[in-house]
Motif scaffolding. Structure first.
Motif, PDB file in Angstrom:
ATOM      1  N   VAL A 174      -6.792   0.621  19.999  1.00  0.00           N
ATOM      2  CA  VAL A 174      -6.704  -0.785  20.359  1.00  0.00           C
ATOM      3  C   VAL A 174      -5.380  -1.420  19.952  1.00  0.00           C
ATOM      4  CG1 VAL A 174      -9.188  -1.116  20.287  1.00  0.00           C
ATOM      5  CG2 VAL A 174      -7.849  -1.477  18.195  1.00  0.00           C
ATOM      6  N   HIS A 175      -4.573  -0.716  19.140  1.00  0.00           N
ATOM      7  CA  HIS A 175      -3.312  -1.306  18.688  1.00  0.00           C
ATOM      8  C   HIS A 175      -2.384  -0.205  18.197  1.00  0.00           C
ATOM      9  CE1 HIS A 175      -0.719  -4.533  17.151  1.00  0.00           C
ATOM     10  NE2 HIS A 175      -0.594  -3.859  16.027  1.00  0.00           N
ATOM     11  N   VAL A 176      -1.115  -0.298  18.542  1.00  0.00           N
ATOM     12  CA  VAL A 176      -0.095   0.625  18.031  1.00  0.00           C
ATOM     13  C   VAL A 176       1.072  -0.205  17.524  1.00  0.00           C
ATOM     14  CG1 VAL A 176       1.485   2.519  18.542  1.00  0.00           C
ATOM     15  CG2 VAL A 176      -0.764   2.459  19.634  1.00  0.00           C
ATOM     16  N   ALA A 177       1.438  -0.005  16.260  1.00  0.00           N
ATOM     17  CA  ALA A 177       2.586  -0.684  15.670  1.00  0.00           C
ATOM     18  C   ALA A 177       3.583   0.366  15.215  1.00  0.00           C
ATOM     19  CB  ALA A 177       2.158  -1.546  14.486  1.00  0.00           C
ATOM     20  N   ALA A 178       4.859   0.046  15.306  1.00  0.00           N
ATOM     21  CA  ALA A 178       5.898   0.989  14.907  1.00  0.00           C
ATOM     22  C   ALA A 178       6.960   0.260  14.105  1.00  0.00           C
ATOM     23  CB  ALA A 178       6.522   1.656  16.135  1.00  0.00           C
ATOM     24  N   GLY A 179       7.498   0.943  13.102  1.00  0.00           N
ATOM     25  CA  GLY A 179       8.518   0.343  12.260  1.00  0.00           C
ATOM     26  C   GLY A 179       7.916  -0.389  11.082  1.00  0.00           C
ATOM     27  N   ARG A 180       8.751  -1.161  10.410  1.00  0.00           N
ATOM     28  CA  ARG A 180       8.315  -1.877   9.208  1.00  0.00           C
ATOM     29  C   ARG A 180       7.452  -3.079   9.570  1.00  0.00           C
ATOM     30  NH1 ARG A 180      12.041  -1.470   4.367  1.00  0.00           N
ATOM     31  NH2 ARG A 180      13.035   0.562   4.605  1.00  0.00           N
ATOM     32  N   LEU A 181       6.258  -3.139   9.012  1.00  0.00           N
ATOM     33  CA  LEU A 181       5.339  -4.233   9.300  1.00  0.00           C
ATOM     34  C   LEU A 181       5.846  -5.530   8.703  1.00  0.00           C
ATOM     35  CD1 LEU A 181       1.861  -2.593   8.547  1.00  0.00           C
ATOM     36  CD2 LEU A 181       2.859  -3.018  10.789  1.00  0.00           C
ATOM     37  N   GLY A 182       5.823  -6.584   9.528  1.00  0.00           N
ATOM     38  CA  GLY A 182       6.109  -7.926   9.055  1.00  0.00           C
ATOM     39  C   GLY A 182       4.862  -8.783   9.133  1.00  0.00           C
ATOM     40  N   ALA A 217      -6.477   1.632  15.146  1.00  0.00           N
ATOM     41  CA  ALA A 217      -5.105   1.149  15.197  1.00  0.00           C
ATOM     42  C   ALA A 217      -4.198   2.208  14.593  1.00  0.00           C
ATOM     43  CB  ALA A 217      -4.957  -0.162  14.432  1.00  0.00           C
ATOM     44  N   VAL A 218      -2.998   2.353  15.141  1.00  0.00           N
ATOM     45  CA  VAL A 218      -2.025   3.333  14.660  1.00  0.00           C
ATOM     46  C   VAL A 218      -0.787   2.594  14.168  1.00  0.00           C
ATOM     47  CG1 VAL A 218      -0.575   5.306  15.269  1.00  0.00           C
ATOM     48  CG2 VAL A 218      -2.860   5.080  16.274  1.00  0.00           C
ATOM     49  N   ILE A 219      -0.335   2.937  12.973  1.00  0.00           N
ATOM     50  CA  ILE A 219       0.913   2.399  12.439  1.00  0.00           C
ATOM     51  C   ILE A 219       1.845   3.577  12.204  1.00  0.00           C
ATOM     52  CG2 ILE A 219       2.025   1.103  10.589  1.00  0.00           C
ATOM     53  CD1 ILE A 219      -0.687  -0.207  10.035  1.00  0.00           C
ATOM     54  N   GLY A 220       3.015   3.567  12.868  1.00  0.00           N
ATOM     55  CA  GLY A 220       3.925   4.700  12.788  1.00  0.00           C
ATOM     56  C   GLY A 220       5.338   4.295  12.436  1.00  0.00           C
ATOM     57  N   TYR A 221       6.188   5.295  12.386  1.00  0.00           N
ATOM     58  CA  TYR A 221       7.591   5.114  11.989  1.00  0.00           C
ATOM     59  C   TYR A 221       8.393   4.459  13.109  1.00  0.00           C
ATOM     60  CZ  TYR A 221      12.417   6.630  10.939  1.00  0.00           C
ATOM     61  OH  TYR A 221      13.767   6.684  10.730  1.00  0.00           O
ATOM     62  N   ILE A 281       7.101   4.373   5.860  1.00  0.00           N
ATOM     63  CA  ILE A 281       5.682   4.494   5.561  1.00  0.00           C
ATOM     64  C   ILE A 281       5.372   3.919   4.178  1.00  0.00           C
ATOM     65  CG2 ILE A 281       5.727   6.842   4.576  1.00  0.00           C
ATOM     66  CD1 ILE A 281       3.111   7.329   6.205  1.00  0.00           C
ATOM     67  N   THR A 282       6.318   3.999   3.252  1.00  0.00           N
ATOM     68  CA  THR A 282       6.128   3.380   1.939  1.00  0.00           C
ATOM     69  C   THR A 282       6.054   1.862   2.074  1.00  0.00           C
ATOM     70  OG1 THR A 282       7.261   5.186   0.805  1.00  0.00           O
ATOM     71  CG2 THR A 282       7.133   3.085  -0.359  1.00  0.00           C
ATOM     72  N   HIS A 283       6.951   1.306   2.882  1.00  0.00           N
ATOM     73  CA  HIS A 283       6.926  -0.137   3.137  1.00  0.00           C
ATOM     74  C   HIS A 283       5.585  -0.546   3.750  1.00  0.00           C
ATOM     75  CE1 HIS A 283       8.338  -4.110   4.578  1.00  0.00           C
ATOM     76  NE2 HIS A 283       7.634  -3.808   5.659  1.00  0.00           N
ATOM     77  N   ASN A 284       5.118   0.208   4.750  1.00  0.00           N
ATOM     78  CA  ASN A 284       3.891  -0.173   5.452  1.00  0.00           C
ATOM     79  C   ASN A 284       2.663  -0.042   4.562  1.00  0.00           C
ATOM     80  OD1 ASN A 284       5.358  -0.783   7.711  1.00  0.00           O
ATOM     81  ND2 ASN A 284       5.032   1.196   8.703  1.00  0.00           N
ATOM     82  N   ALA A 285       2.601   1.002   3.756  1.00  0.00           N
ATOM     83  CA  ALA A 285       1.488   1.143   2.822  1.00  0.00           C
ATOM     84  C   ALA A 285       1.491   0.003   1.814  1.00  0.00           C
ATOM     85  CB  ALA A 285       1.574   2.495   2.115  1.00  0.00           C
TER      86      ALA A 285
END
Length: 445
Positions: free
Chosen positions: A100-108, A75-79, A137-141
């Protein structure tokens, strides 16, 4: 002779080759069914025993790759979706992963739910150029840390906050590995460090976690995911032969395309990709395959106007019978004809998509016009008569109806001896032998 064993533990078959390292000569090869239902070492040991039979040798070094148990799910989590998330996706594919998954922006909360539902083996956390945006990226971490995330994370984002965020994740019990930013500057894609980190996490966490073998021997033997190794083999072949080349690997469930292109003015010119150019790339078409994904091949062929709906319906009935057959290999002319047709369609559609750049996110696509060599791989091509596999690749190279930037004057060859994986396995420690092996078996003259 100084010999080594190279083996690929696939989802269906385990292939083993014995290579003379002094000259890159293939001296033995064999295959055995992959024994996922019991212990994958049973099939691996059987394949190696058959490949070494009659050679009178023991205690050879083993080089093993694996895609058994579904391979590597990433899975990829990006800006944001068009730059860092896309860059991360490209890097993941180059590392041999199935993204299998790509997310972008602030995770909710909903994003975390979707991430868990994708069941990744590894998460690639990216975002921000070095010295650029650090908030996302700070928010997502922080969200991953607070969510008690336990799937391994590779941090390959903004280098300015790397130490802070990897420390935050580690303190929360998240297995975290750090790597160089995949997008240190706009337009500069740096995949090598993240690719190596994903490989290390795959070996450290994923292989053992899939419970493919009862002991630790298999985890000690495996060096990388098979697609990662094959891309390395493709890179060695390109370096050895010079010039652009492409590989289309038609499998039972997916069709993978690899290409190595020569960097040109797109690397630095005004038309360069914001997410960077990946000159050595791989794409995975999860709806195109010989068995389980055969219906996807037919649907895609109709959409691409390679088949009419009536033709697809007729071929679909035959394909369904082949998919229900536990024997992968065709046994008569009728089955071979069905396999050849599906393989042709899968390879044609996969190469079209790769050239368009849809799977890699490249706006201008991948310009394959200067590809000098097209290598066909996969059991359907290896086990088919030479004239049949040749016709499949000839049809792919003759496909210019849509105007995509496909090869104009490429030669075609089948990886009949399955040396791309062996070459990739040997590349790090025995690059000269790897190059000689690939050059001997995959040149066309």
């Amino acid at each position: 002779m100084t010999l080594a064993v190279c083996a690929d533990v696939g989802s269906t078959y385990t292939k083993a080759a014995v290579v003379d390292l002094t000259g890159g000569v293939l001296v033995g090869a064999a295959a055995a069914p992959t024994t996922v239902g019991t212990d994958v070492l049973h099939g691996l040991d059987a394949a190696v025993a058959a490949a070494t039979a009659g050679l009178g040798v023991r205690d050879l070094p083993w080089y093993v790759c694996s895609s058994a148990g579904g391979g590597l799910r990433l899975a990829v989590i990006g800006y944001e979706p068009l730059v860092t998330a896309q860059a991360g996706r490209r890097v993941g594919l180059s590392a041999g992963a199935h993204v299998v998954h790509v997310a972008a922006g602030r995770l909710g909360a909903a994003d975390l739910t979707a991430l868990r539902a994708a069941r990744p083996d590894v998460v690639l956390l990216v975002g921000g150029t070095d010295g650029g945006d650090a908030d996302t990226i700070t928010h997502n971490a922080t969200r991953l840390a607070r969510a008690r995330w336990r799937v391994p994370v590779v941090y390959a984002g903004n280098g300015d906050v790397r130490a802070e965020l990897t420390g935050l994740l580690a303190a929360a019990g998240v297995p975290v590995t750090d790597a160089q930013n995949v997008l240190p500057r706009i337009g500069v894609l740096a995949p090598a460090a993240a690719r190596a980190a994903i490989r290390a996490v795959f070996l450290r966490h994923v292989i053992g976690g899939k419970r493919l073998s009862k002991g630790t021997r298999f985890a000690r033997l495996v060096r990388a995911a098979t697609p990662d190794v094959v891309l390395t083999g493709v890179e060695v072949l390109a370096d050895t032969l010079g010039g652009d080349l492409a590989v289309v690997d038609v499998g039972g469930a997916t069709t993978d395309v690899y290409s190595v292109l020569t960097p040109d003015e797109r690397a630095t010119g005004p038309a360069r990709e914001v997410a960077g150019n990946l000159w050595r790339a791989r794409t995975v078409e999860g709806d195109l395959g010989m068995r389980w994904s055969a219906p996807g091949v037919l649907r895609a062929a109709v959409e691409e106007r390679l088949l009419t709906a009536d033709e697809a319906a007729g071929l679909g009935a035959a394909a369904a019978r082949r998919a229900a057959d536990p024997a992968f290999l065709a046994v008569d002319d009728a089955e071979r004809a069905v396999d050849a047709r599906i393989a042709t369609l899968a390879a044609t559609v996969a190469l079209r998509r790769h050239a368009r750049g849809a799977a890699t996110g490249e706006r201008a696509g991948r310009d394959l016009r200067d590809v000098r060599l097209l290598v066909g791989s996969g059991g359907v091509l290896r086990h088919a008569p030479a004239d049949t596999s040749g016709q499949v690749l000839a049809a792919v190279l003759a496909d210019h109806a849509g105007g995509w930037a496909l090869p104009r004057a490429a030669a075609a060859v089948v990886d009949a001896d399955y040396v791309l994986a062996a070459g990739g396995l040997l590349a790090e420690e025995h690059r000269a032998a790897a190059g000689a092996l690939l050059r001997h078996h995959l040149r066309t003259h």
